[in-house]
Design an enzyme around this catalytic site. Structure first.
Site, PDB file in Angstrom:
ATOM      1  N   GLY A 139      66.595  54.285  80.372  1.00  0.00           N
ATOM      2  CA  GLY A 139      67.484  54.425  81.511  1.00  0.00           C
ATOM      3  C   GLY A 139      68.835  53.833  81.154  1.00  0.00           C
ATOM      4  O   GLY A 139      69.042  53.350  80.037  1.00  0.00           O
ATOM      5  N   GLY A 140      69.736  53.864  82.096  1.00  0.00           N
ATOM      6  CA  GLY A 140      71.077  53.336  81.874  1.00  0.00           C
ATOM      7  C   GLY A 140      71.117  51.821  81.973  1.00  0.00           C
ATOM      8  O   GLY A 140      70.111  51.167  82.282  1.00  0.00           O
ATOM      9  N   ALA A 141      72.287  51.269  81.721  1.00  0.00           N
ATOM     10  CA  ALA A 141      72.489  49.835  81.834  1.00  0.00           C
ATOM     11  C   ALA A 141      72.240  49.389  83.271  1.00  0.00           C
ATOM     12  O   ALA A 141      72.675  50.045  84.225  1.00  0.00           O
ATOM     13  CB  ALA A 141      73.916  49.471  81.411  1.00  0.00           C
ATOM     14  N   ARG A 142      71.496  48.298  83.400  1.00  0.00           N
ATOM     15  CA  ARG A 142      71.173  47.717  84.708  1.00  0.00           C
ATOM     16  C   ARG A 142      70.430  48.673  85.625  1.00  0.00           C
ATOM     17  O   ARG A 142      70.511  48.590  86.849  1.00  0.00           O
ATOM     18  CB  ARG A 142      72.445  47.214  85.402  1.00  0.00           C
ATOM     19  CG  ARG A 142      73.072  46.010  84.754  1.00  0.00           C
ATOM     20  CD  ARG A 142      72.176  44.835  84.980  1.00  0.00           C
ATOM     21  NE  ARG A 142      72.831  43.607  84.587  1.00  0.00           N
ATOM     22  CZ  ARG A 142      72.217  42.580  84.084  1.00  0.00           C
ATOM     23  NH1 ARG A 142      70.920  42.627  83.913  1.00  0.00           N
ATOM     24  NH2 ARG A 142      72.850  41.489  83.761  1.00  0.00           N
ATOM     25  N   ARG A 193      61.697  35.674  84.323  1.00  0.00           N
ATOM     26  CA  ARG A 193      61.039  36.735  85.073  1.00  0.00           C
ATOM     27  C   ARG A 193      59.638  37.017  84.529  1.00  0.00           C
ATOM     28  O   ARG A 193      58.721  37.310  85.277  1.00  0.00           O
ATOM     29  CB  ARG A 193      61.910  37.991  85.027  1.00  0.00           C
ATOM     30  CG  ARG A 193      61.406  39.126  85.879  1.00  0.00           C
ATOM     31  CD  ARG A 193      62.382  40.282  85.918  1.00  0.00           C
ATOM     32  NE  ARG A 193      62.546  40.864  84.601  1.00  0.00           N
ATOM     33  CZ  ARG A 193      63.689  41.399  84.166  1.00  0.00           C
ATOM     34  NH1 ARG A 193      64.757  41.413  84.937  1.00  0.00           N
ATOM     35  NH2 ARG A 193      63.757  41.929  82.963  1.00  0.00           N
ATOM     36  N   ASP A 224      61.767  45.228  73.622  1.00  0.00           N
ATOM     37  CA  ASP A 224      62.962  45.320  74.459  1.00  0.00           C
ATOM     38  C   ASP A 224      64.151  44.769  73.672  1.00  0.00           C
ATOM     39  O   ASP A 224      64.224  43.573  73.439  1.00  0.00           O
ATOM     40  CB  ASP A 224      62.748  44.526  75.743  1.00  0.00           C
ATOM     41  CG  ASP A 224      63.767  44.858  76.825  1.00  0.00           C
ATOM     42  OD1 ASP A 224      64.630  45.728  76.604  1.00  0.00           O
ATOM     43  OD2 ASP A 224      63.686  44.237  77.898  1.00  0.00           O
ATOM     44  N   THR A 257      64.555  42.011  70.681  1.00  0.00           N
ATOM     45  CA  THR A 257      65.506  42.387  69.645  1.00  0.00           C
ATOM     46  C   THR A 257      66.870  41.734  69.851  1.00  0.00           C
ATOM     47  O   THR A 257      67.688  41.724  68.940  1.00  0.00           O
ATOM     48  CB  THR A 257      65.691  43.919  69.596  1.00  0.00           C
ATOM     49  OG1 THR A 257      66.198  44.364  70.849  1.00  0.00           O
ATOM     50  CG2 THR A 257      64.368  44.609  69.284  1.00  0.00           C
ATOM     51  N   HIS A 291      65.434  37.154  81.576  1.00  0.00           N
ATOM     52  CA  HIS A 291      64.244  37.915  81.196  1.00  0.00           C
ATOM     53  C   HIS A 291      63.047  36.989  80.976  1.00  0.00           C
ATOM     54  O   HIS A 291      61.940  37.286  81.420  1.00  0.00           O
ATOM     55  CB  HIS A 291      64.513  38.716  79.913  1.00  0.00           C
ATOM     56  CG  HIS A 291      65.248  39.994  80.136  1.00  0.00           C
ATOM     57  ND1 HIS A 291      64.718  41.204  79.802  1.00  0.00           N
ATOM     58  CD2 HIS A 291      66.473  40.248  80.657  1.00  0.00           C
ATOM     59  CE1 HIS A 291      65.582  42.157  80.110  1.00  0.00           C
ATOM     60  NE2 HIS A 291      66.657  41.601  80.619  1.00  0.00           N
TER      61      HIS A 291
END
Length: 178
Positions: free
Chosen positions: A10-13, A61, A92, A43, A58
């Site tokens: 998907g896109g950013a955010r 969460r 990720d 990564t 991250h």
């Protein structure tokens, strides 16, 4: 045992990392093995305070159930290292990995082939996250165009070998495959 590859892009955010984390955690909870493990293969590298804040978010969460493996370059080697049918891996993200290869002057084609071979031959359940880079305008410089092209080609290869492909927009998931 055949592989089980999930590809979330998907896109950013867009919410793709959170969605992938939830899918991977749910998959891990269904494993009946006492030696099951849940890996987060990161990564990203913290080159500045803003990126460190993203990494920290991250980690908070995800919680304590996850084992962190940092693999900014050697992604295929880490897949092989932890490969077994009782492992759920979340990678990720592939787009950041491509960036690392670019700035490290690595052979992106060879590394991408090595990664795809590792994914396709793995016995683990693997969730890969990537940014969709082909929906925007044509970048105005050669490096950005190279990133877009390499990332787009890798996304196509991973989507082709994946068993499940999801596209995330504004936190909403569309299943593209199967």
């Amino acid at each position: 045992m055949p592989h089980d590859i999930h590809f979330v892009l998907g896109g950013a955010r867009s919410g793709k990392s959170r969605i992938a984390e939830n899918l991977a955690f749910d998959s891990f909870k269904t494993m009946a093995s006492d030696d099951a493990q849940l890996l987060y293969i990161a990564t990203a590298q913290a080159f500045d305070d803003e990126m460190q804040a993203r990494i920290d978010l991250h980690q908070q969460r995800r919680g304590d159930a996850w084992k962190l493996v940092e693999a900014p370059i050697d992604l295929a080697d880490n897949i092989k290292l932890y490969d077994n049918p009782h492992t759920v891996m979340l990678i990720d993200c592939l787009s950041v990995w491509v960036t690392n290869l670019l700035i490290g002057d690595q052979d992106i084609k060879a590394e991408s082939e090595k990664l795809c071979h590792g994914l396709d031959n793995s016995q683990a359940t693997i969730f890969c996250v990537a940014s969709e880079t082909g929906l925007g305008i044509v970048p105005d410089n050669a490096l950005s165009r190279q990133f877009r092209d390499e990332s787009g080609l890798l996304n196509q290869h991973v989507a082709a070998l994946a068993d499940h492909v999801y596209f995330v927009t504004a936190g909403l998931v569309s299943k593209l495959k199967p």
